[in-house]
Design an enzyme around this catalytic site. Sequence first.
Site, PDB file in Angstrom:
ATOM      1  N   ALA A  63       0.811  -0.983   0.028  1.00  0.00           N
ATOM      2  CA  ALA A  63      -0.046   0.001  -0.025  1.00  0.00           C
ATOM      3  C   ALA A  63       0.774   1.102  -0.042  1.00  0.00           C
ATOM      4  CB  ALA A  63      -0.933   0.019   1.155  1.00  0.00           C
ATOM      5  N   GLY A 108       0.749  -4.793   1.103  1.00  0.00           N
ATOM      6  CA  GLY A 108      -0.487  -5.146   0.276  1.00  0.00           C
ATOM      7  C   GLY A 108      -0.236  -5.785  -0.932  1.00  0.00           C
ATOM      8  N   GLU A 111      -0.552  -9.594  -0.132  1.00  0.00           N
ATOM      9  CA  GLU A 111      -1.959  -9.731   0.257  1.00  0.00           C
ATOM     10  C   GLU A 111      -2.773  -9.598  -1.140  1.00  0.00           C
ATOM     11  OE1 GLU A 111      -1.859  -6.137   3.009  1.00  0.00           O
ATOM     12  OE2 GLU A 111      -2.334  -7.318   4.509  1.00  0.00           O
ATOM     13  N   GLU A 131       4.757  -5.048   7.580  1.00  0.00           N
ATOM     14  CA  GLU A 131       4.029  -3.723   8.229  1.00  0.00           C
ATOM     15  C   GLU A 131       4.487  -3.376   9.683  1.00  0.00           C
ATOM     16  OE1 GLU A 131       2.796  -6.277   6.330  1.00  0.00           O
ATOM     17  OE2 GLU A 131       1.156  -5.179   5.066  1.00  0.00           O
TER      18      GLU A 131
HETATM   19  C1  HXC Z   1       4.928   4.323  -1.745  1.00  0.00           C
HETATM   20  C2  HXC Z   1       6.616   3.224  -2.871  1.00  0.00           C
HETATM   21  C3  HXC Z   1       6.481   1.929  -1.943  1.00  0.00           C
HETATM   22  C4  HXC Z   1       5.315   2.024  -1.248  1.00  0.00           C
HETATM   23  C5  HXC Z   1       8.000   1.696  -3.259  1.00  0.00           C
HETATM   24  N1  HXC Z   1       7.687   2.953  -3.488  1.00  0.00           N
HETATM   25  N2  HXC Z   1       7.459   1.334  -2.494  1.00  0.00           N
HETATM   26  N3  HXC Z   1       5.873   4.265  -2.536  1.00  0.00           N
HETATM   27  N4  HXC Z   1       4.452   3.011  -1.113  1.00  0.00           N
HETATM   28  N5  HXC Z   1       4.894   0.756  -0.594  1.00  0.00           N
HETATM   29  C6  HXC Z   1       8.481   4.187  -4.440  1.00  0.00           C
HETATM   30  C7  HXC Z   1       9.519   4.601  -3.825  1.00  0.00           C
HETATM   31  O1  HXC Z   1       9.237   5.736  -2.645  1.00  0.00           O
HETATM   32  C8  HXC Z   1      10.332   5.195  -4.754  1.00  0.00           C
HETATM   33  O2  HXC Z   1       9.683   6.378  -5.384  1.00  0.00           O
HETATM   34  C9  HXC Z   1      10.066   4.166  -5.956  1.00  0.00           C
HETATM   35  O3  HXC Z   1       9.062   3.487  -5.359  1.00  0.00           O
HETATM   36  C10 HXC Z   1      11.176   3.179  -6.142  1.00  0.00           C
HETATM   37  O4  HXC Z   1      11.412   2.471  -4.646  1.00  0.00           O
HETATM   38  P1  HXC Z   1      12.960   2.484  -4.041  1.00  0.00           P
HETATM   39  O5  HXC Z   1      12.738   2.378  -2.534  1.00  0.00           O
HETATM   40  O6  HXC Z   1      13.637   3.552  -4.472  1.00  0.00           O
HETATM   41  O7  HXC Z   1      13.432   1.189  -4.700  1.00  0.00           O
HETATM   42  P2  HXC Z   1      14.652   0.152  -4.155  1.00  0.00           P
HETATM   43  O8  HXC Z   1      15.551   0.808  -3.684  1.00  0.00           O
HETATM   44  O9  HXC Z   1      14.889  -0.806  -5.099  1.00  0.00           O
HETATM   45  O10 HXC Z   1      13.702  -0.679  -2.987  1.00  0.00           O
HETATM   46  C11 HXC Z   1      12.670  -1.563  -3.118  1.00  0.00           C
HETATM   47  C12 HXC Z   1      11.660  -1.725  -2.182  1.00  0.00           C
HETATM   48  C13 HXC Z   1      11.287  -0.554  -1.307  1.00  0.00           C
HETATM   49  C14 HXC Z   1      12.718  -2.746  -1.121  1.00  0.00           C
HETATM   50  C15 HXC Z   1      10.512  -2.538  -2.299  1.00  0.00           C
HETATM   51  O11 HXC Z   1      10.818   0.369  -2.295  1.00  0.00           O
HETATM   52  C16 HXC Z   1      10.309  -0.792  -0.014  1.00  0.00           C
HETATM   53  O12 HXC Z   1      10.776  -0.952   0.940  1.00  0.00           O
HETATM   54  N6  HXC Z   1       9.220  -0.369  -0.202  1.00  0.00           N
HETATM   55  C17 HXC Z   1       8.222  -0.201   0.649  1.00  0.00           C
HETATM   56  C18 HXC Z   1       7.835  -1.882   0.725  1.00  0.00           C
HETATM   57  C19 HXC Z   1       6.968  -1.930   2.114  1.00  0.00           C
HETATM   58  O13 HXC Z   1       7.311  -1.631   3.108  1.00  0.00           O
HETATM   59  N7  HXC Z   1       5.583  -2.376   1.814  1.00  0.00           N
HETATM   60  C20 HXC Z   1       4.432  -2.485   2.615  1.00  0.00           C
HETATM   61  C21 HXC Z   1       3.798  -1.189   2.937  1.00  0.00           C
HETATM   62  S1  HXC Z   1       2.564  -1.348   4.121  1.00  0.00           S
HETATM   63  P3  HXC Z   1      10.717   7.547  -5.712  1.00  0.00           P
HETATM   64  O14 HXC Z   1       9.654   8.669  -5.723  1.00  0.00           O
HETATM   65  O15 HXC Z   1      11.568   7.855  -4.602  1.00  0.00           O
HETATM   66  O16 HXC Z   1      11.628   7.191  -7.069  1.00  0.00           O
HETATM   67  C22 HXC Z   1       1.292  -1.899   3.262  1.00  0.00           C
HETATM   68  C23 HXC Z   1       0.006  -2.209   4.470  1.00  0.00           C
HETATM   69  C24 HXC Z   1      -1.139  -2.739   3.566  1.00  0.00           C
HETATM   70  O17 HXC Z   1       1.334  -2.566   2.305  1.00  0.00           O
HETATM   71  C25 HXC Z   1      -2.521  -2.809   4.323  1.00  0.00           C
HETATM   72  C26 HXC Z   1      -2.985  -1.261   4.193  1.00  0.00           C
HETATM   73  C27 HXC Z   1      -4.055  -1.242   4.988  1.00  0.00           C
END
Ligand code: HXC
Length: 258
Positions: A63, A108, A111, A131
């Site tokens: 998400a 997400g 999920e 999360e």
């Molecule tokens: C918003 C995201 C994102 C996310 C990546 N991006 N994941 N933006 N939400 N979940 C964006 C980054 O900000 C970045 O934007 C671009 O995508 C590329 O990502 P990088 O981080 O630069 O890439 P990399 O270094 O290769 O790392 C990849 C990654 C990392 C390991 C997947 O992006 C990451 O850890 N993402 C978050 C993963 C996560 O924690 N997901 C769970 C979220 S909570 P810019 O603009 O800087 O280029 C969730 C809850 C669900 O999902 C339930 C909700 C009710």
Amino acid sequence: MALVELELKDQVGILTINRPEALNALNDQVISELDKVLDSIDVNTVRCLIVTGAGQKAFVAGADIAQMSGLTKAEGEAFGKLGNDVFRKLETLPIPTIAAVNGFALGGGCELSMSCDIRLASETAVFGQPEVGLGITPGFGGTQRLARLVGMGKAKEMIYTARNIKAPEALACGLVQAVYPAEELMAEAEKMAARIAGNAPIAVRACKKAINDGTQVDMDKAIVVEEKLFGSCFETKDQRSAMAAFVEKRKHDPFENC
Ligand code: HXC
């Protein structure tokens, strides 16, 4: 540009989350487009749906964290419900669904893949529920579907530690059904989808409903669920012609979905 695209190839639908610049992260707009695209699928003509992510790097990286960062408790709960309602629509879509997981499937994204019937992964796929490292719980069904797919112990280990797992571990614990080189993933997903699409559609849909509904109730009720759906397949043209072909020792005609 649509954030969720649907392409039709013969009787197979390919749904792509198309926000590669943010690793296909799910914001309000993506979720609402996903909802509309699911509503648009004609389950009488589309016989199997593949769900994937645009780009080489991610299925869906979760998400949208930036969008969630300032939510109130009430808004957080509403966002969880928004995603849960759409993912449940996907899970209960009458036709089979295959997640072609072509990279990061985190939060997400994991999920979303678990709301599909079958998960096929690329060798580059990474699964996880990170999360608790962000101060929240999984919120689009992760606490429920992961435990059902990989068992309580493995799900709790993954969720409490926020440890991501790579494709081989996902295969070993049953989270995915097969792993392929990245460049072969879509072709393999399409091959499986075509094989499903070639089977009797009324029967395939009945199998999905029987498994989904039957596993939610006790065995005495579950076998009744199966009996009703089993019975519903009889007198269909497809059942009659396939069984007649077997009896007459010839290949059956293509199924007509009636
Ligand atoms: C918003 C995201 C994102 C996310 C990546 N991006 N994941 N933006 N939400 N979940 C964006 C980054 O900000 C970045 O934007 C671009 O995508 C590329 O990502 P990088 O981080 O630069 O890439 P990399 O270094 O290769 O790392 C990849 C990654 C990392 C390991 C997947 O992006 C990451 O850890 N993402 C978050 C993963 C996560 O924690 N997901 C769970 C979220 S909570 P810019 O603009 O800087 O280029 C969730 C809850 C669900 O999902 C339930 C909700 C009710």
